[in-house]
Scaffold this motif. Structure first.
Motif, mmCIF file in Angstrom:
data_model
loop_
_atom_site.group_PDB
_atom_site.id
_atom_site.type_symbol
_atom_site.label_atom_id
_atom_site.label_comp_id
_atom_site.label_asym_id
_atom_site.label_seq_id
_atom_site.Cartn_x
_atom_site.Cartn_y
_atom_site.Cartn_z
ATOM 1 N N MET A 1 0.934 -1.070 0.124
ATOM 2 C CA MET A 1 0.143 0.130 -0.165
ATOM 3 C C MET A 1 0.872 1.233 0.056
ATOM 4 O O MET A 1 1.856 1.492 0.775
ATOM 5 C CB MET A 1 -0.785 -0.063 1.182
ATOM 6 C CG MET A 1 -1.923 1.156 1.276
ATOM 7 S SD MET A 1 -2.933 1.574 -0.047
ATOM 8 C CE MET A 1 -4.101 -0.157 0.153
ATOM 9 N N ASN A 2 0.531 2.129 -0.698
ATOM 10 C CA ASN A 2 0.914 3.348 -0.721
ATOM 11 C C ASN A 2 0.236 4.459 0.191
ATOM 12 O O ASN A 2 -1.050 4.541 0.140
ATOM 13 C CB ASN A 2 1.257 3.953 -2.143
ATOM 14 C CG ASN A 2 2.094 3.404 -3.082
ATOM 15 O OD1 ASN A 2 3.173 2.603 -2.666
ATOM 16 N ND2 ASN A 2 2.080 3.195 -4.174
ATOM 17 N N TYR A 3 0.975 5.516 0.767
ATOM 18 C CA TYR A 3 0.251 6.630 1.504
ATOM 19 C C TYR A 3 0.558 8.164 1.191
ATOM 20 O O TYR A 3 1.493 8.183 0.658
ATOM 21 C CB TYR A 3 0.723 6.275 2.948
ATOM 22 C CG TYR A 3 0.359 4.940 3.493
ATOM 23 C CD1 TYR A 3 -0.925 4.502 4.242
ATOM 24 C CD2 TYR A 3 1.236 3.490 3.173
ATOM 25 C CE1 TYR A 3 -1.307 3.108 4.596
ATOM 26 C CE2 TYR A 3 0.887 2.488 3.545
ATOM 27 C CZ TYR A 3 -0.315 2.351 4.177
ATOM 28 O OH TYR A 3 -0.616 0.935 4.763
ATOM 29 N N SER B 1 -4.046 5.699 3.498
ATOM 30 C CA SER B 1 -3.735 4.832 2.472
ATOM 31 C C SER B 1 -4.196 5.472 1.049
ATOM 32 O O SER B 1 -5.624 6.075 1.083
ATOM 33 C CB SER B 1 -4.140 3.483 2.646
ATOM 34 O OG SER B 1 -5.774 3.751 3.135
ATOM 35 N N GLU B 2 -3.582 5.335 -0.011
ATOM 36 C CA GLU B 2 -4.069 5.895 -1.236
ATOM 37 C C GLU B 2 -5.354 5.291 -1.667
ATOM 38 O O GLU B 2 -6.311 5.919 -1.953
ATOM 39 C CB GLU B 2 -3.169 5.505 -2.352
ATOM 40 C CG GLU B 2 -1.945 6.749 -2.401
ATOM 41 C CD GLU B 2 -0.920 6.217 -3.495
ATOM 42 O OE1 GLU B 2 -0.238 7.281 -3.854
ATOM 43 O OE2 GLU B 2 -0.994 5.269 -4.133
ATOM 44 N N SER C 1 -8.272 3.696 -0.094
ATOM 45 C CA SER C 1 -9.095 3.536 1.481
ATOM 46 C C SER C 1 -10.394 2.861 0.962
ATOM 47 O O SER C 1 -10.591 2.152 0.189
ATOM 48 C CB SER C 1 -9.067 4.973 2.013
ATOM 49 O OG SER C 1 -7.873 5.286 2.329
ATOM 50 N N GLY D 1 -3.638 -3.199 4.529
ATOM 51 C CA GLY D 1 -2.952 -1.982 4.477
ATOM 52 C C GLY D 1 -3.668 -0.593 4.604
ATOM 53 O O GLY D 1 -3.154 0.616 4.893
ATOM 54 N N ILE D 2 -5.189 -0.710 4.482
ATOM 55 C CA ILE D 2 -5.857 0.652 4.401
ATOM 56 C C ILE D 2 -6.171 0.817 5.913
ATOM 57 O O ILE D 2 -6.374 0.284 6.710
ATOM 58 C CB ILE D 2 -7.372 0.084 4.002
ATOM 59 C CG1 ILE D 2 -7.242 -0.502 2.225
ATOM 60 C CG2 ILE D 2 -8.420 1.000 4.215
ATOM 61 C CD1 ILE D 2 -8.532 -0.858 1.627
ATOM 62 N N ASN D 3 -5.924 2.214 5.934
ATOM 63 C CA ASN D 3 -6.185 2.804 7.243
ATOM 64 C C ASN D 3 -6.963 4.007 7.364
ATOM 65 O O ASN D 3 -6.926 4.591 8.410
ATOM 66 C CB ASN D 3 -4.448 3.286 7.726
ATOM 67 C CG ASN D 3 -4.112 4.385 6.971
ATOM 68 O OD1 ASN D 3 -4.461 4.769 5.857
ATOM 69 N ND2 ASN D 3 -3.014 4.911 7.736
ATOM 70 N N CYS E 1 -6.677 10.655 -1.206
ATOM 71 C CA CYS E 1 -6.963 9.245 -1.162
ATOM 72 C C CYS E 1 -8.441 8.965 -1.823
ATOM 73 O O CYS E 1 -9.221 9.902 -2.165
ATOM 74 C CB CYS E 1 -7.088 8.747 0.394
ATOM 75 S SG CYS E 1 -8.731 9.488 1.195
ATOM 76 N N MET F 1 -3.087 -0.835 -7.159
ATOM 77 C CA MET F 1 -1.773 -0.708 -6.720
ATOM 78 C C MET F 1 -0.677 -1.310 -7.361
ATOM 79 O O MET F 1 0.537 -1.104 -7.426
ATOM 80 C CB MET F 1 -1.841 -0.904 -5.135
ATOM 81 C CG MET F 1 -2.625 -0.526 -4.368
ATOM 82 S SD MET F 1 -2.871 1.463 -4.120
ATOM 83 C CE MET F 1 -1.129 1.744 -3.862
#
Length: 328
Positions: free
Chosen positions: A1-3, A14-15, A17, A47-49, A281, A299
């Motif tokens: 995951m990218n943020y 997270s990009e 979400s 990895g979603i936050n 996001c 992703m």
């Protein structure tokens, strides 16, 4: 995951979400907590936050599911909810500080939380954006520790531009996708200049941009894609991004030629959004885990080539822009 950084909230989110309008089941179906728990936990595992909900989703059941998730996990999960749509009638006059305060307190109870990371006005009537007393309320709620940040969810670019004039507005949630490109003009520039986070909703145009619909596709009677195509229940732009269904199908056929190797267009549509640096996001929904998996494939997709970007813009200009661009 990218943020990415969510504007002046300071949150790193997270990009990709998750939006929870239909997380407990398909649009219009009874809310399923088992389904919601499964999707929400898989999202965090991936990895979603950042989770977006609202007090009207499932009549509060979505908030309860999100709160249960946050309380059961050790990871830091940022929660955004929304208030205002419970007002009946949903008018400018109905927006009063006392009512909004009650909604915030109801959301805290629903989720079992002491503070809300982000509370958003839920697509209020345009006149609300011209009432400083509404925005000042949230400074008091922040001082009381009930919220950390204020954002707005808007229907129109003009509403977003007005909202970010208020210094306590930290985020704007707005529809942006291959069929709704106007926000990438002035709004993205102004939001970035003011360090306002941009949360993209309806990124797949109510599923049209998955490429899986046809003229024969049917939706249930309680699904907004059946009953709101002309704005009968709420803003027309929330359903298929305001695009006529047949027009959207024709445009999707052309998009499939731009991405011939991909049977599922959804990851490409999401990856296109992420080429815009102003976006913090994206919050696609999921009514089952397979939808979540599809969203996360974005992703893994390469960014569109310059030639693909030109082709997407051409399809928009030729098929979508004239009936849609200037309405929202």
């Amino acid at each position: 995951m990218n943020y990415r950084k969510l504007g002046k909230t300071g949150f790193t989110v997270s990009e990709i979400s998750l939006g929870t309008w239909q997380v407990g089941g398909k649009w219009g179906d009874p809310f399923s907590h088992d389904n919601a728990d499964r999707i929400l936990n898989e999202a965090v595992d991936s990895g979603i936050n950042f989770i977006d909900t609202a007090d009207v989703y499932g009549d509060g059941e979505s908030e309860k599911a999100v709160g249960r998730l946050v309380r059961s996990r050790s990871e830091q999960i940022f929660v955004a909810t929304k208030c205002g749509r419970r007002l009946q009638p949903h008018t400018n006059e109905a927006y009063q500080p006392k009512a909004l305060r009650n909604f915030v307190e109801d959301s805290l109870r629903n989720m079992g939380l002491e503070t809300l990371d982000l509370i958003q006005l839920h697509c209020p009537p345009t006149d609300v954006y011209y009432r400083p007393e509404i925005f000042e309320l949230f400074d008091r709620l922040k001082d009381e520790g009930k919220i950390q940040n204020l954002g707005v969810s808007v229907e129109k670019v003009e509403e977003g531009l007005k909202a970010i004039e208020f210094p306590n507005v930290t985020t704007v949630q707005i529809i942006f996708n291959m069929f709704r490109q106007r926000p990438a003009e002035l709004f993205f520039t102004e939001a970035s200049r003011r360090d306002v986070g941009i949360i993209v909703r309806v990124p797949l145009a109510s599923g049209l941009l998955t490429g899986t619909f046809s003229a024969d596709t049917s939706f249930s009677a309680t699904d907004h894609r059946t009953f709101n195509r002309q704005g009968e229940a709420f803003d027309k732009g929330e359903t298929f991004s305001g695009v006529d269904y047949a027009t959207g199908l024709a445009a999707v056929d052309e998009l499939k030629a731009v991405f011939p190797a991909d049977a599922n267009l959804a990851p490409d549509a999401l990856r296109w959004i992420l080429t815009f640096d102003a976006v913090s996001c994206i919050i696609p929904g999921a009514s089952k885990p397979a939808h979540l998996s599809s969203n996360l494939q974005a992703m893994e997709r390469p960014a569109p080539t310059p030639e693909q970007m030109v082709a997407i813009k051409h399809i928009y200009d030729e098929r979508i822009k004239n009936p849609v661009h200037y309405l929202w």
